[in-house]
Design an enzyme around this catalytic site. Structure first.
Site, PDB file in Angstrom:
ATOM      1  N   GLY A 173       0.566  -1.097   0.404  1.00 21.56           N
ATOM      2  CA  GLY A 173      -0.108   0.343  -0.009  1.00 21.56           C
ATOM      3  C   GLY A 173       1.043   1.508   0.374  1.00 21.56           C
ATOM      4  CG  PHE A 181      -1.379  10.362   3.526  1.00 20.09           C
ATOM      5  CD1 PHE A 181      -0.792  11.139   3.211  1.00 20.09           C
ATOM      6  CD2 PHE A 181      -2.792  10.340   3.189  1.00 20.09           C
ATOM      7  CE1 PHE A 181      -1.151  12.452   2.383  1.00 20.09           C
ATOM      8  CE2 PHE A 181      -3.100  11.106   1.916  1.00 20.09           C
ATOM      9  CZ  PHE A 181      -2.193  12.324   2.484  1.00 20.09           C
ATOM     10  CD  GLU A 208     -13.393  18.398   3.299  1.00 19.69           C
ATOM     11  OE1 GLU A 208     -12.824  18.598   4.259  1.00 19.69           O
ATOM     12  OE2 GLU A 208     -13.266  17.535   2.363  1.00 19.69           O
ATOM     13  CG  ASP A 256      -8.385   4.346   6.598  1.00 16.61           C
ATOM     14  OD1 ASP A 256      -6.875   5.918   7.198  1.00 16.61           O
ATOM     15  OD2 ASP A 256      -8.623   5.171   5.689  1.00 16.61           O
ATOM     16  CB  ALA A 299      -4.157  12.019   6.179  1.00 15.61           C
TER      17      ALA A 299
END
Lengths: 445, 445
Positions: B17, B20, B176, B313, B329
């Site tokens: 992965g 972040f 957002e 996560d 993050a």
């Protein structure tokens, strides 16, 4: 104060296509007493001359696209309609979109061209062309996936095939693609891989004629070839492609037939006109040329229909020096502006109208970071100055629509860092060229 | 001069992965005497917190993506491998990718999460979520196609449904998205259409709890709600979504059940961990929580396997104050850096190692052009100053990888022009929500 012309419903202009031709026509009519409907399949105008930069990861599609609605938001007489025109009825003066019929008084058809495989449509899945944003994203996928596949490949022959990039067609797009891929392999990405040496990649540009960039003066073609070779591109002229298969390109040079093992083949060789030209021809009895372009009158209308104009890549205009004008942006822009002015003059009752005359301000093509060729007729130049000239001309036309100063800053940045930050492998690409099971899995992730 | 440790093959670290967590781990190990293999399905790191800006046409995917190979090109001990891991063999210490097996000494699993429909997977086609670049492009397609369809629609009820945008979930992403769509409708595009008035669009934000932005302090939630309302967003809290169908969202408020006619529904409500967590759990006998996250030890390793770490996560870390750390993050970054330092300390023979401790520097969410909420614990603020703070923090982290100053300039430009130039409708979108035949044709162009 009202007179009869003011109480008549305004003259309806329908423009099909929001490329350079259609958009320049619409913009030039924004102060005229007409109602305009601009129809396009896409909601944006695409600055196609820079599409190769998207395909090679330098910039993003939005950097060279402008939403049609915002370009025309101040033109209150203009309506943008998203949709695909499937036919035109010149007797009823209507444009047909599915079950909708849009009436017109004057029609401008500017639906352009797409790439063509000269009847070998089966080559398309192995050698994609470059006309749309999706084409560019797909090409970007293939180019960068080629390097990724080579990095994973343990068989040296296959690895070499993954690192071989063949570009078919030595016109401006082919030259620009070849130069950009060479820069990627020999500069931008050379520190990025651990198993392969990207500087061992081969970039091969094939051209059927005896020189690349045939529209330019021969000395510029020669200099372009030298510049490409310096970048690491192998240029093969007088080379015909006779077949494209999964992993091979078959070429014919004189009597010699040979094969190039290559996993990535890109098509920049030919175009054919949008099928709407044929539909129009059938309805009106006019003629198309072999590339499907509509043969137009000196005023860009079609024979017998003075209220239907065909412009841009879809038009075959041969009244200037016997051979048709090339399918480039400046021709389309000038034709759009000419037709707009003709419509305005007609509405003012003028009868003595000028024919279309193309002012050729020159040709230019970029070869790489610091190199381009410019042919302005009265002067020809190459190298860094030509590159700077190319840059300024393109920025000038880009910012005309949409204040794309950002693209200039981006390019400045890329120039100094030799970076191409838009190297994303996205979307699911039809497999075509990807053969081994392992690669197939990789592409499907 | 050689001693025994130098002649041993270097310690192999495999990281799965490149988000972040994985990327910060790799970067922090770049000076360590280890060999690193970073595996990702994609060739780029994606700055997910700004994905909503792609979905709403403000920036392009490449603006928030960095090619993993170029981020890590200077880390000569690090190899990037493009591919999908389907299993882990903790006994043989191997990561399995198709028919390939990659050995490791230490493994870091950081494959993150994707959106989840709480078992109602059939909702996905009507209410897409936002985790990948493709998700964002698809969402952008739907949002802008909603306005286009409304422009063409003659039935007033259907037109209203096309102009109704429902966002499910009042966390940062939902807030957002709602703010950005409201700005599009009420500012950016209000001059663009001729048949519809985009300021009549409805943007509805649904949240099940009694306030939006539940991770923030209640007074900030209240201020965010006020700011959204000023922008034109209808905020409905204590509202459960009980069904999503083609053209309707069914909601339950207390005992009252009602329906909202909406053609565009966006999902920002829930996530579930990557399936690799479950695979790892089955192989090692460890536990996952209900969201599929792997329950980790105080040092982020998993029980019985001190050489396997799970971060970001995908990890459920509840050793700090009883409830798991949020999937944001900063947690992933700090966990990546912590594991990297732990590996280095272990290799140096240290035995007394610290446990992981998350330093919460605060939360922030943006509401619109000039408005955000910031909660740093010791200080809370909202409005323009918060927006500026949000901007600076995001730019700081963006440019850390890839000198993305260009994004800052872009934002500055967008800010002053209130423009969103990346409003491209591209790709072929699975139809889902598009019902009428006319619309279906339009989408298929």
């Amino acid at each position: 104060m009202a007179n009869t012309t003011e109480t008549q419903p305004p003259h309806q202009v329908v423009i099909i296509g929001g490329g350079f031709g259609g958009l320049y026509a619409a913009k030039s009519l924004n102060n005229a007493n007409v109602n305009i409907t601009l129809i396009d399949r896409r909601n944006f105008h695409l600055f196609q001359p820079l599409l190769y930069q998207v395909a090679t990861g330098a910039i993003s599609p939005a950097d060279i696209s402008s939403p049609l609605r915002s370009v025309l938001s101040k033109s209150k007489n203009t309506k943008v309609l998203l949709g695909e025109v499937n036919d035109i009825d010149p007797q009823a003066q209507k444009v047909l979109m599915g079950d909708e019929a849009i009436p017109y008084d004057t029609l401008i058809v500017a639906t352009g061209a797409k790439h063509s495989y000269f009847g070998k449509d089966e080559w398309e899945s192995f050698a994609p062309g470059l006309k749309t944003v999706e084409d560019a994203i797909g090409m970007r996928h293939r180019i960068f996936m080629g390097f990724e596949a080579a990095e994973k490949e343990t068989d040296p022959q296959l690895r070499r095939a993954w690192l071989t990039f063949v570009i078919v067609g030595g016109g401006p797009t082919g030259v620009e693609l070849a130069g950009a891929i060479a820069e990627l392999a020999y500069h931008t990405m050379k520190e990025d891989f651990r198993n392969i040496d990207t500087t061992e990649a081969q970039v091969i540009l094939l051209e059927g004629l005896d020189r690349i960039l045939p529209p330019f003066a021969p000395e510029l073609s020669a200099q372009a070839e030298t510049s490409l070779q310096k970048l690491g591109v192998t240029v093969q002229t007088k080379t015909l492609v006779t077949n494209i298969e999964n992993d091979f390109v078959t070429i014919k040079q004189g009597e010699k037939i040979s094969q190039i093992a290559a996993k990535t083949v890109l098509w920049a060789a030919g175009v054919k006109a949008s099928p709407l030209g044929q539909a129009l021809a059938q309805r009106t009895g006019i003629e198309c040329d072999r590339a499907g372009r509509v043969i137009v009158e000196p005023d860009l209308s079609i024979k017998g229909y003075p209220n239907i104009f065909v412009i841009g890549d879809l038009a075959h205009f041969a009244h200037q020096n016997g051979k048709p004008l090339p399918g480039v942006a400046p021709v389309a822009m000038q034709q759009g502006e000419y037709v707009a002015s003709l419509i305005k003059q007609k509405l003012q009752g003028q009868t003595s109208l000028p024919r279309f005359y193309y002012v050729d301000r020159g040709s230019l093509a970029v070869i790489g970071q610091n190199s381009a060729v410019v042919d302005l007729g009265f002067i020809k130049f190459t190298g860094f100055v030509a590159w700077l000239f190319w840059l300024l001309v393109h920025i000038y036309f880009l910012i005309e629509f949409d204040n794309k100063l950002i693209v200039m800053i981006q390019w400045g940045w890329n120039y100094f860092t030799r970076n191409r930050r838009a190297r994303l492998i996205t979307g699911k690409e039809p497999l075509g060229n990807y053969t081994s099971e392992k690669t197939r899995e990789m592409v499907n992730v």
